[in-house]
Design an enzyme around this catalytic site. Structure first.
Site, PDB file in Angstrom:
ATOM      1  N   ALA A  41       0.802  -1.224   0.000  1.00 29.29           N
ATOM      2  CA  ALA A  41       0.000   0.000   0.000  1.00 29.29           C
ATOM      3  C   ALA A  41       0.836   1.277   0.000  1.00 29.29           C
ATOM      4  O   ALA A  41       0.389   2.314  -0.490  1.00 29.29           O
ATOM      5  CB  ALA A  41      -0.930  -0.013   1.217  1.00 29.29           C
ATOM      6  N   PHE A  52      -2.869   0.969   5.256  1.00 29.21           N
ATOM      7  CA  PHE A  52      -3.609   0.483   6.419  1.00 29.21           C
ATOM      8  C   PHE A  52      -3.032   1.002   7.728  1.00 29.21           C
ATOM      9  O   PHE A  52      -3.756   1.372   8.630  1.00 29.21           O
ATOM     10  CB  PHE A  52      -3.542  -1.046   6.460  1.00 29.21           C
ATOM     11  N   ILE A 120      -4.719  -3.456  -4.386  1.00 28.36           N
ATOM     12  CA  ILE A 120      -6.007  -3.799  -4.972  1.00 28.36           C
ATOM     13  C   ILE A 120      -6.527  -2.641  -5.813  1.00 28.36           C
ATOM     14  O   ILE A 120      -7.692  -2.609  -6.180  1.00 28.36           O
ATOM     15  CB  ILE A 120      -7.011  -4.134  -3.834  1.00 28.36           C
ATOM     16  N   HIS A 138      -4.057 -10.075  -3.524  1.00 30.29           N
ATOM     17  CA  HIS A 138      -5.259  -9.746  -2.733  1.00 30.29           C
ATOM     18  C   HIS A 138      -6.405  -9.243  -3.598  1.00 30.29           C
ATOM     19  O   HIS A 138      -7.324  -8.603  -3.098  1.00 30.29           O
ATOM     20  CB  HIS A 138      -4.910  -8.718  -1.647  1.00 30.29           C
ATOM     21  N   CYS A 172     -26.523 -11.252  -6.797  1.00 34.50           N
ATOM     22  CA  CYS A 172     -26.406 -11.668  -8.207  1.00 34.50           C
ATOM     23  C   CYS A 172     -27.724 -12.324  -8.650  1.00 34.50           C
ATOM     24  O   CYS A 172     -28.503 -12.816  -7.812  1.00 34.50           O
ATOM     25  CB  CYS A 172     -25.252 -12.667  -8.317  1.00 34.50           C
ATOM     26  N   CYS A 174     -27.974 -15.119  -9.837  1.00 36.93           N
ATOM     27  CA  CYS A 174     -27.913 -16.532  -9.420  1.00 36.93           C
ATOM     28  C   CYS A 174     -28.200 -16.691  -7.924  1.00 36.93           C
ATOM     29  O   CYS A 174     -28.228 -17.819  -7.412  1.00 36.93           O
ATOM     30  CB  CYS A 174     -26.544 -17.140  -9.762  1.00 36.93           C
ATOM     31  N   SER A 212       5.659  -1.968   1.760  1.00 39.88           N
ATOM     32  CA  SER A 212       4.881  -2.949   2.525  1.00 39.88           C
ATOM     33  C   SER A 212       5.447  -3.065   3.930  1.00 39.88           C
ATOM     34  O   SER A 212       6.661  -3.103   4.119  1.00 39.88           O
ATOM     35  CB  SER A 212       4.928  -4.324   1.839  1.00 39.88           C
ATOM     36  N   ASN A 237      10.958   1.218   2.256  1.00 41.74           N
ATOM     37  CA  ASN A 237       9.809   1.493   3.129  1.00 41.74           C
ATOM     38  C   ASN A 237      10.240   2.517   4.168  1.00 41.74           C
ATOM     39  O   ASN A 237      11.329   2.404   4.717  1.00 41.74           O
ATOM     40  CB  ASN A 237       9.363   0.201   3.836  1.00 41.74           C
ATOM     41  N   ASP A 254      11.178   8.032   1.345  1.00 40.45           N
ATOM     42  CA  ASP A 254       9.938   8.108   0.574  1.00 40.45           C
ATOM     43  C   ASP A 254      10.100   7.329  -0.744  1.00 40.45           C
ATOM     44  O   ASP A 254      11.112   7.471  -1.446  1.00 40.45           O
ATOM     45  CB  ASP A 254       9.628   9.576   0.284  1.00 40.45           C
TER      46      ASP A 254
HETATM   47  P1  NAD Z   1       0.615  -1.558   5.139  1.00 42.64           P
HETATM   48  O1  NAD Z   1      -0.365  -0.446   5.285  1.00 42.64           O
HETATM   49  O2  NAD Z   1       0.673  -2.590   6.185  1.00 42.64           O
HETATM   50  O3  NAD Z   1       2.081  -0.944   5.039  1.00 42.64           O
HETATM   51  C1  NAD Z   1       2.397   0.108   4.184  1.00 42.64           C
HETATM   52  C2  NAD Z   1       3.812   0.543   4.494  1.00 42.64           C
HETATM   53  O4  NAD Z   1       4.166   1.544   3.552  1.00 42.64           O
HETATM   54  C3  NAD Z   1       3.975   1.142   5.894  1.00 42.64           C
HETATM   55  O5  NAD Z   1       5.004   0.457   6.581  1.00 42.64           O
HETATM   56  C4  NAD Z   1       4.352   2.606   5.624  1.00 42.64           C
HETATM   57  O6  NAD Z   1       5.339   3.071   6.504  1.00 42.64           O
HETATM   58  C5  NAD Z   1       4.892   2.556   4.221  1.00 42.64           C
HETATM   59  N1  NAD Z   1       4.673   3.782   3.448  1.00 42.64           N
HETATM   60  C6  NAD Z   1       3.500   4.436   3.252  1.00 42.64           C
HETATM   61  N2  NAD Z   1       3.687   5.473   2.408  1.00 42.64           N
HETATM   62  C7  NAD Z   1       5.019   5.478   2.086  1.00 42.64           C
HETATM   63  C8  NAD Z   1       5.827   6.312   1.271  1.00 42.64           C
HETATM   64  N3  NAD Z   1       5.325   7.328   0.579  1.00 42.64           N
HETATM   65  N4  NAD Z   1       7.152   6.026   1.176  1.00 42.64           N
HETATM   66  C9  NAD Z   1       7.685   5.000   1.886  1.00 42.64           C
HETATM   67  N5  NAD Z   1       6.959   4.154   2.657  1.00 42.64           N
HETATM   68  C10 NAD Z   1       5.647   4.398   2.747  1.00 42.64           C
HETATM   69  O7  NAD Z   1       0.425  -2.151   3.690  1.00 42.64           O
HETATM   70  P2  NAD Z   1       0.698  -3.627   3.100  1.00 42.64           P
HETATM   71  O8  NAD Z   1       1.972  -4.169   3.623  1.00 42.64           O
HETATM   72  O9  NAD Z   1       0.493  -3.510   1.642  1.00 42.64           O
HETATM   73  O10 NAD Z   1      -0.459  -4.542   3.712  1.00 42.64           O
HETATM   74  C11 NAD Z   1      -1.753  -4.090   3.878  1.00 42.64           C
HETATM   75  C12 NAD Z   1      -2.833  -4.717   3.039  1.00 42.64           C
HETATM   76  O11 NAD Z   1      -3.647  -3.610   2.729  1.00 42.64           O
HETATM   77  C13 NAD Z   1      -2.484  -5.298   1.724  1.00 42.64           C
HETATM   78  O12 NAD Z   1      -2.875  -6.590   1.771  1.00 42.64           O
HETATM   79  C14 NAD Z   1      -3.341  -4.555   0.673  1.00 42.64           C
HETATM   80  O13 NAD Z   1      -4.172  -5.493   0.036  1.00 42.64           O
HETATM   81  C15 NAD Z   1      -4.229  -3.662   1.452  1.00 42.64           C
HETATM   82  N6  NAD Z   1      -4.308  -2.254   1.034  1.00 42.64           N
HETATM   83  C16 NAD Z   1      -4.132  -1.901  -0.268  1.00 42.64           C
HETATM   84  C17 NAD Z   1      -4.198  -0.579  -0.644  1.00 42.64           C
HETATM   85  C18 NAD Z   1      -4.025  -0.251  -2.104  1.00 42.64           C
HETATM   86  O14 NAD Z   1      -4.344  -1.068  -2.950  1.00 42.64           O
HETATM   87  N7  NAD Z   1      -3.481   0.920  -2.429  1.00 42.64           N
HETATM   88  C19 NAD Z   1      -4.398   0.419   0.315  1.00 42.64           C
HETATM   89  C20 NAD Z   1      -4.581   0.021   1.660  1.00 42.64           C
HETATM   90  C21 NAD Z   1      -4.522  -1.312   2.005  1.00 42.64           C
END
Ligand code: NAD
Length: 265
Positions: A41, A52, A120, A138, A172, A174, A212, A237, A254
């Protein structure tokens, strides 16, 4: 033979500054034959989609609805859709960010056979990577499917029905329940995507884990699998992860800033 050190000569390091990080990453990318990006994310936060776990992230507002609760209760299905529609503006307006564009550039350069994502939001496809080479662990929240017959539904139609039925989720034809095409907590992982992610993780020589927290399993197992199979592991990260000690390079910065130099002009 080139004079660059082999990938194995890098030792675990947290890059002291962004410039050093970018230089190391440039070397690792140049040395690699097969690169597998693995995204979370964090790569999409600069696109306006909150993650999240960061402050202000989605979990500070709503706890995720378990799959078992979704199928067991009409109230939960209605609530899941209500939460989804609240996020629609962010998802609909989001465009690929610098991280997405950099990874799409690496894909076009030919070293990335496919990208594995926990996201997602469809932004990797929007950045130009063909859908067949975006391995979604996911699922995808930009459309919906029936849990029984897999019929696809567009969110605009679901929203029209939801509003017309007094804020109740439609079913749906169905009789099955319609759900965003995502994998919820408690729902089975997609077997084909999991298999492909495993093959990619075991066969690459550079694995880039980007944005992540690496706490959601089984997805978090892939960086470990790649490292154990001999790949160099890079973690980009801004917060520490549990796997930082295993990584050949940790970029605690970043994502957009770290990956922008890799966008092909
Ligand atoms: P997570 O929220 O657990 O972790 C995101 C990480 O990214 C954090 O550790 C944060 O410090 C880091 N981060 C955020 N912005 C940043 C930036 N600009 N630069 C550097 N680091 C940054 O997310 P995850 O590990 O993907 O797991 C959460 C679950 O949430 C996933 O399974 C996903 O399916 C779902 N999710 C997806 C989305 C999306 O599709 N964009 C958004 C929210 C959650």
């Amino acid at each position: 033979m080139g004079s660059r050190p082999s990938l194995r000569h890098y030792i675990a390091m947290i890059a002291p500054d962004l410039e050093t990080a970018i230089a190391k990453l440039r070397d690792l990318i140049a040395d690699a034959r097969t690169i597998v990006p693995f995204t979370g994310a964090g790569i999409s936060t600069e696109c306006g989609i909150p993650d999240f776990r960061s402050p202000g992230g989605l979990w500070t507002k709503n706890q995720p609805i378990q799959f078992g609760d979704f199928v067991a209760s009409r109230e939960m299905r209605d609530e899941a859709w209500r939460q989804r529609f609240v996020m629609q503006e962010s998802f609909a307006q989001a465009k690929p960010g610098r991280g997405h564009r950099a990874l799409a550039s690496l894909y076009r350069a030919g070293k990335v056979p496919a990208l594995v994502t926990q996201n997602i939001d469809n932004l990797h496809q929007d950045s130009g990577i063909p859908p067949r080479d975006v391995v979604e662990l996911h699922g995808n929240t930009t459309y919906a499917t029936c849990l029984e017959c897999a019929q696809r539904y567009e969110l605009t139609w679901v929203k029209e029905q939801f509003d017309a039925n007094g804020q109740h989720a439609p079913d749906c034809d169905c009789g099955g329940f319609i759900k965003t095409a995502t994998v919820s907590f408690g729902q089975s992982m997609p077997a084909v995507a999991m298999q492909r992610a495993e093959e990619l993780s075991k066969s690459c020589d550079l694995f880039l884990a980007v944005g992540s927290s690496l706490v959601v399993w089984p997805a978090a197992g892939f960086p470990l699998m790649a490292k154990r199979s001999g790949a160099a592991l890079v973690i980009v990260n801004r917060e520490p992860t549990e796997f930082d000690d295993l990584a050949d390079l940790v970029v605690r910065d970043d994502i957009g800033d770290a990956l922008a130099p890799f966008i092909a002009r």
